[in-house]
Scaffold this motif. Structure first.
Motif, PDB file in Angstrom:
ATOM      1  N   ASN B 179       0.873  -1.625   0.402  1.00  0.00           N
ATOM      2  CA  ASN B 179       0.015  -0.102  -0.107  1.00  0.00           C
ATOM      3  C   ASN B 179       0.439   1.345   0.324  1.00  0.00           C
ATOM      4  O   ASN B 179       0.590   2.451  -0.579  1.00  0.00           O
ATOM      5  CB  ASN B 179      -0.949   0.396   0.894  1.00  0.00           C
ATOM      6  CG  ASN B 179      -1.959  -0.620   0.857  1.00  0.00           C
ATOM      7  OD1 ASN B 179      -2.715  -0.891  -0.012  1.00  0.00           O
ATOM      8  ND2 ASN B 179      -2.370  -2.152   1.505  1.00  0.00           N
ATOM      9  N   SER B 180       1.963   1.579   0.734  1.00  0.00           N
ATOM     10  CA  SER B 180       2.792   2.582   1.073  1.00  0.00           C
ATOM     11  C   SER B 180       3.403   2.820  -0.937  1.00  0.00           C
ATOM     12  O   SER B 180       3.790   3.965  -1.427  1.00  0.00           O
ATOM     13  CB  SER B 180       4.298   1.783   1.165  1.00  0.00           C
ATOM     14  OG  SER B 180       4.115   1.780   2.863  1.00  0.00           O
ATOM     15  N   LYS B 181       3.818   1.809  -1.655  1.00  0.00           N
ATOM     16  CA  LYS B 181       4.190   1.660  -2.761  1.00  0.00           C
ATOM     17  C   LYS B 181       3.221   2.728  -4.174  1.00  0.00           C
ATOM     18  O   LYS B 181       3.306   3.180  -4.390  1.00  0.00           O
ATOM     19  CB  LYS B 181       4.467   0.657  -3.381  1.00  0.00           C
ATOM     20  CG  LYS B 181       5.729  -0.213  -4.005  1.00  0.00           C
ATOM     21  CD  LYS B 181       6.096  -1.539  -4.221  1.00  0.00           C
ATOM     22  CE  LYS B 181       6.531  -2.436  -3.889  1.00  0.00           C
ATOM     23  NZ  LYS B 181       6.569  -3.965  -4.574  1.00  0.00           N
ATOM     24  N   ILE B 182       1.748   2.435  -3.732  1.00  0.00           N
ATOM     25  CA  ILE B 182       0.675   3.179  -4.474  1.00  0.00           C
ATOM     26  C   ILE B 182       0.821   4.587  -3.866  1.00  0.00           C
ATOM     27  O   ILE B 182       0.677   4.912  -4.715  1.00  0.00           O
ATOM     28  CB  ILE B 182      -0.609   2.194  -4.034  1.00  0.00           C
ATOM     29  CG1 ILE B 182      -0.434   1.101  -3.972  1.00  0.00           C
ATOM     30  CG2 ILE B 182      -2.060   3.002  -4.715  1.00  0.00           C
ATOM     31  CD1 ILE B 182      -1.525   0.094  -3.646  1.00  0.00           C
ATOM     32  N   LEU B 183       0.468   4.674  -2.663  1.00  0.00           N
ATOM     33  CA  LEU B 183       0.407   5.720  -1.826  1.00  0.00           C
ATOM     34  C   LEU B 183       2.321   6.992  -2.241  1.00  0.00           C
ATOM     35  O   LEU B 183       1.747   8.190  -2.829  1.00  0.00           O
ATOM     36  CB  LEU B 183       0.993   6.051  -0.450  1.00  0.00           C
ATOM     37  CG  LEU B 183       0.291   6.153   0.221  1.00  0.00           C
ATOM     38  CD1 LEU B 183      -0.280   6.185   1.341  1.00  0.00           C
ATOM     39  CD2 LEU B 183      -1.855   7.196  -0.014  1.00  0.00           C
ATOM     40  N   ARG B 185       3.809   6.692  -5.464  1.00  0.00           N
ATOM     41  CA  ARG B 185       3.946   6.470  -7.066  1.00  0.00           C
ATOM     42  C   ARG B 185       2.865   7.938  -7.740  1.00  0.00           C
ATOM     43  O   ARG B 185       1.839   8.114  -6.997  1.00  0.00           O
ATOM     44  CB  ARG B 185       3.865   4.860  -7.805  1.00  0.00           C
ATOM     45  CG  ARG B 185       3.957   3.620  -7.716  1.00  0.00           C
ATOM     46  CD  ARG B 185       3.431   2.821  -8.913  1.00  0.00           C
ATOM     47  NE  ARG B 185       2.881   3.155 -10.095  1.00  0.00           N
ATOM     48  CZ  ARG B 185       1.539   2.424 -10.344  1.00  0.00           C
ATOM     49  NH1 ARG B 185       1.693   1.580 -10.292  1.00  0.00           N
ATOM     50  NH2 ARG B 185       1.749   2.835 -11.957  1.00  0.00           N
ATOM     51  N   ARG B 186       3.619   8.665  -7.992  1.00  0.00           N
ATOM     52  CA  ARG B 186       3.231  10.049  -8.542  1.00  0.00           C
ATOM     53  C   ARG B 186       2.033   9.726  -9.531  1.00  0.00           C
ATOM     54  O   ARG B 186       0.777  10.749  -9.723  1.00  0.00           O
ATOM     55  CB  ARG B 186       4.351  10.504  -9.621  1.00  0.00           C
ATOM     56  CG  ARG B 186       5.166  11.077  -8.916  1.00  0.00           C
ATOM     57  CD  ARG B 186       6.125  12.385  -9.449  1.00  0.00           C
ATOM     58  NE  ARG B 186       6.402  11.697 -10.170  1.00  0.00           N
ATOM     59  CZ  ARG B 186       8.031  12.474 -10.309  1.00  0.00           C
ATOM     60  NH1 ARG B 186       8.742  13.832  -9.557  1.00  0.00           N
ATOM     61  NH2 ARG B 186       9.169  12.092 -11.985  1.00  0.00           N
ATOM     62  N   ASP B 187       1.697   8.430 -10.643  1.00  0.00           N
ATOM     63  CA  ASP B 187       1.057   8.422 -11.134  1.00  0.00           C
ATOM     64  C   ASP B 187      -0.555   7.382 -11.122  1.00  0.00           C
ATOM     65  O   ASP B 187      -0.959   6.797 -12.145  1.00  0.00           O
ATOM     66  CB  ASP B 187       1.762   7.467 -12.580  1.00  0.00           C
ATOM     67  CG  ASP B 187       2.089   6.649 -12.439  1.00  0.00           C
ATOM     68  OD1 ASP B 187       2.912   5.988 -11.202  1.00  0.00           O
ATOM     69  OD2 ASP B 187       2.887   6.009 -13.303  1.00  0.00           O
ATOM     70  N   ALA B 188      -0.028   7.194  -9.522  1.00  0.00           N
ATOM     71  CA  ALA B 188      -1.169   6.228  -8.994  1.00  0.00           C
ATOM     72  C   ALA B 188      -2.517   6.768  -9.160  1.00  0.00           C
ATOM     73  O   ALA B 188      -2.793   8.263  -9.105  1.00  0.00           O
ATOM     74  CB  ALA B 188      -1.203   6.014  -7.911  1.00  0.00           C
ATOM     75  N   ALA B 189      -3.947   6.321  -9.574  1.00  0.00           N
ATOM     76  CA  ALA B 189      -4.932   6.892  -9.814  1.00  0.00           C
ATOM     77  C   ALA B 189      -5.167   7.092  -8.652  1.00  0.00           C
ATOM     78  O   ALA B 189      -5.348   6.414  -7.454  1.00  0.00           O
ATOM     79  CB  ALA B 189      -5.763   6.028 -10.052  1.00  0.00           C
ATOM     80  N   MET B 190      -6.173   8.340  -8.856  1.00  0.00           N
ATOM     81  CA  MET B 190      -6.489   8.859  -6.985  1.00  0.00           C
ATOM     82  C   MET B 190      -7.499   7.656  -6.410  1.00  0.00           C
ATOM     83  O   MET B 190      -7.215   7.209  -5.518  1.00  0.00           O
ATOM     84  CB  MET B 190      -7.720  10.037  -7.772  1.00  0.00           C
ATOM     85  CG  MET B 190      -8.434  10.861  -6.493  1.00  0.00           C
ATOM     86  SD  MET B 190      -9.538  12.193  -6.610  1.00  0.00           S
ATOM     87  CE  MET B 190      -9.062  12.700  -7.995  1.00  0.00           C
ATOM     88  N   HIS B 297      12.877  13.887  -5.278  1.00  0.00           N
ATOM     89  CA  HIS B 297      13.187  14.460  -6.333  1.00  0.00           C
ATOM     90  C   HIS B 297      11.547  15.094  -7.354  1.00  0.00           C
ATOM     91  O   HIS B 297      12.181  15.923  -8.153  1.00  0.00           O
ATOM     92  CB  HIS B 297      13.852  13.544  -7.567  1.00  0.00           C
ATOM     93  CG  HIS B 297      12.766  12.747  -7.759  1.00  0.00           C
ATOM     94  ND1 HIS B 297      13.095  11.888  -9.657  1.00  0.00           N
ATOM     95  CD2 HIS B 297      11.972  11.808  -7.606  1.00  0.00           C
ATOM     96  CE1 HIS B 297      11.921  10.995  -9.584  1.00  0.00           C
ATOM     97  NE2 HIS B 297      11.352  11.506  -8.236  1.00  0.00           N
ATOM     98  N   GLY B 298      10.720  15.159  -6.337  1.00  0.00           N
ATOM     99  CA  GLY B 298       9.559  16.046  -7.419  1.00  0.00           C
ATOM    100  C   GLY B 298       9.559  17.396  -6.839  1.00  0.00           C
ATOM    101  O   GLY B 298       8.881  18.581  -6.903  1.00  0.00           O
ATOM    102  N   GLY B 399       8.148   8.119  -9.298  1.00  0.00           N
ATOM    103  CA  GLY B 399       8.290   7.638  -7.818  1.00  0.00           C
ATOM    104  C   GLY B 399       7.959   8.703  -7.210  1.00  0.00           C
ATOM    105  O   GLY B 399       8.733   9.703  -8.099  1.00  0.00           O
ATOM    106  N   SER B 400       7.937   9.555  -6.231  1.00  0.00           N
ATOM    107  CA  SER B 400       8.193  10.894  -5.577  1.00  0.00           C
ATOM    108  C   SER B 400       8.901  10.488  -4.884  1.00  0.00           C
ATOM    109  O   SER B 400      10.337  11.528  -4.459  1.00  0.00           O
ATOM    110  CB  SER B 400       6.662  10.984  -4.783  1.00  0.00           C
ATOM    111  OG  SER B 400       6.860  10.680  -3.342  1.00  0.00           O
ATOM    112  N   VAL B 401       9.368   9.551  -4.510  1.00  0.00           N
ATOM    113  CA  VAL B 401      11.227   8.958  -4.175  1.00  0.00           C
ATOM    114  C   VAL B 401      12.167   8.226  -5.246  1.00  0.00           C
ATOM    115  O   VAL B 401      11.424   7.191  -5.646  1.00  0.00           O
ATOM    116  CB  VAL B 401      11.324   8.592  -3.054  1.00  0.00           C
ATOM    117  CG1 VAL B 401      12.491   7.833  -2.015  1.00  0.00           C
ATOM    118  CG2 VAL B 401      10.112   8.885  -1.795  1.00  0.00           C
ATOM    119  N   TYR B 402      12.779   8.926  -5.444  1.00  0.00           N
ATOM    120  CA  TYR B 402      13.601   7.668  -6.852  1.00  0.00           C
ATOM    121  C   TYR B 402      14.839   6.091  -6.341  1.00  0.00           C
ATOM    122  O   TYR B 402      15.300   6.944  -4.486  1.00  0.00           O
ATOM    123  CB  TYR B 402      14.890   9.066  -7.613  1.00  0.00           C
ATOM    124  CG  TYR B 402      15.671   8.776  -8.510  1.00  0.00           C
ATOM    125  CD1 TYR B 402      14.755   8.116  -9.710  1.00  0.00           C
ATOM    126  CD2 TYR B 402      16.420   8.294  -8.735  1.00  0.00           C
ATOM    127  CE1 TYR B 402      15.287   7.528 -10.860  1.00  0.00           C
ATOM    128  CE2 TYR B 402      17.433   7.965  -9.923  1.00  0.00           C
ATOM    129  CZ  TYR B 402      16.112   8.255 -11.023  1.00  0.00           C
ATOM    130  OH  TYR B 402      17.420   7.397 -12.228  1.00  0.00           O
TER     131      TYR B 402
END
Lengths: 77, 411
Positions: B179-183, B185-190, B297-298, B399-402
């Motif tokens: 679930n963290s992975k989804i949170l 990800r910059r391109d995860a659907a809302m 890096h965002g 990702g918001s974290v590279y």
């Protein structure tokens, strides 16, 4: 030996910590452990040595530069 | 430039070219900031960028300006403020606790969780972290190779540590890592992001319910006590728990894997670490890798609450600013020869943890974990090498974290 003016000036530097500004990042403790420590209850910094000199003063200057909250000042007394 | 658009005049300034943000990294340069960002810094202290919403925002390119603005109380981290540069349409739908609040409420909540991250408390954990690292290396060396270093080592180290600190059962790691992975990800659907956040909140809430009945000597039990004394709502406590769990493993895990890759690509630097047990050199290596890789890096983002001046330009209340720490950490005015990885340089003034009152809360823990990891892994596995071409590796551009999703290694 003649005392250099900068040396005597450095001896009168005073460390001021603006406690409400502190965000407990611990950067000052890493930079100058002889001068700063953190409260047990919330990690907020406090000053152990208000009048550091010599190499310790350089460490405090580093702490001033890296404190993320700009909570530390070195002032001439 | 290919990504130059014509300004619609809706945002800052009337006529300068506008670049889309975020920008892509160059192929074959996985450790460097996007060339468009570096070019913007060379052109000047300020640039305009257009986000996914079609609106224009200020980009601050220089180390000194970024630090000054991140310290300025006239800018806000509250993403509901007008002008805040949202990362994605789903941004702001989930409350992720005090990182998106301003003082005094930010300070009140942050101070509730700062104690366990104090330098002395973190140092006391060092032997336990060393044991975690040694055990995982033993296990890896006894197992088949090649192995994915992310799964076998980079992710378990910080996950085990943050679980112990928070009082979260590590056995649940599949659930919260997924679930963290989804949170992040910059391109995860809302909807996916909201569902993942909801699951994590529910999980933390249930766990805190158990701790209410059986308190332990951990951070979540401390938060539960504050809920019981009325200082904190149960929802706020669960949100803080999610924030700490998420921040506690995703960031450090990426520094371990990407840092290892960067060292494998710089064998001379790797040799320095492998052949030393000098804690000062190891600590310096950690700071330099944090600076060089700048994995968050965002861009740090803020809404301007009252007119401020940056490099002679007035930025108006209601406008938004983006401060990519990766280009600040490559600013030649702050770091000589900034694109060179040099583990012996003094990189402590980097802004990889951000700057200002929101600077990373867990940084002492992250530093200590990375010191143990970098000081142990290459010494104990001196033949460590990539088991795939660097060009084949999946990088976390989204990702918001590279970092890297996988790092196949052998020895």
């Amino acid at each position: 030996m003649t005392r250099l003016p900068t040396h005597s000036k450095e001896n009168t530097m005073h460390v001021e910590l603006d406690e409400p500004k502190c965000v407990a990042s611990g950067q000052c403790v890493l930079a100058a452990p002889e001068v700063f420590d953190q409260r047990d209850e919330d990690g907020i910094a406090f000053v152990l040595d208000e009048n550091p000199a010599g190499d310790t003063l350089d460490a405090v200057r580093e702490a001033v530069a890296i404190c993320p909250a700009a909570a530390i000042r070195l002032v001439e007394q | 430039m290919a990504d130059t658009l014509t300004s619609s005049g809706t945002g800052p300034g009337p006529s300068a070219p506008v670049h889309e943000f975020p920008m892509p990294r160059a192929a074959g340069c996985p450790f460097d900031p996007p060339p468009g960002l570096s070019a913007a810094r060379e052109e000047g202290p300020l640039a305009k960028v257009r986000l996914w919403d079609g609106k224009d925002y200020w980009l601050l390119t220089r180390y000194a300006d970024q630090r000054a603005v991140l310290l300025d109380p006239r800018v806000s981290a509250d993403l509901t403020r007008p002008g805040y540069p949202l990362q994605a349409p789903s941004n702001g739908k989930n409350n992720i606790s005090f990182i998106l609040m301003d003082d005094p409420e930010h300070a009140r909540l942050r101070r509730m969780v700062t104690a366990p991250f104090a330098i002395k408390r973190v140092e006391a954990l060092r032997p336990a972290v060393q044991k975690i690292v040694d055990d995982l290396i033993d296990e890896m060396l006894a197992g088949p190779k090649p192995v994915d270093l992310v799964e076998a080592f980079a992710l378990p180290v910080p996950s085990l540590v943050i679980c112990a600190l928070l009082g979260v059962p590590y056995d649940d790691h599949d659930f919260f890592q997924e679930n963290s992975k989804i949170l992040i990800r910059r391109d995860a659907a809302m909807e996916d992001r909201m569902a993942a956040h909801g699951k994590l909140i529910g999980y933390l809430d249930e766990l805190m319910g158990e701790k209410m009945a059986h308190p332990g000597d951990d951070l979540l039990s401390g938060l539960v006590a504050r809920v019981q004394s009325g200082e904190l709502t149960r929802t706020d406590a669960a949100q803080m728990g999610v924030l700490l769990l998420l921040a506690g493993h995703e960031t450090t895990a990426n520094m371990i894997a990407l840092g290892t890759l960067a060292l494998l690509e710089h064998p001379g630097q790797l040799a320095l670490l492998r052949d030393t047990d000098d804690p000062k050199l190891i600590a310096s290596a950690v700071e330099e890798l944090l600076r060089y890789l700048s994995i968050v890096h965002g861009g740090r983002r803020r809404a301007v609450l009252a007119d401020i001046e940056v490099a002679g330009q007035v930025i108006r209340a209601g406008e938004g600013v983006i401060m990519p720490n990766d280009i600040a950490n490559r600013d030649p005015e702050a770091f000589p020869d900034p694109d060179r990885l040099d583990l012996t340089r003094d990189a402590r003034r980097h802004v990889a943890f951000g700057f200002g009152v929101h600077q990373c809360l867990g940084q002492p823990l992250a530093r200590m974990e990375l010191q143990v990891v970098y000081g142990t892994l290459y010494r104990r596995v001196p033949g460590l090498r990539l088991a795939a071409g660097i060009g084949e590796l999946p990088f976390k551009h989204d990702g918001s974290v590279y970092g890297v999703y996988e790092l196949p290694v052998t020895w």
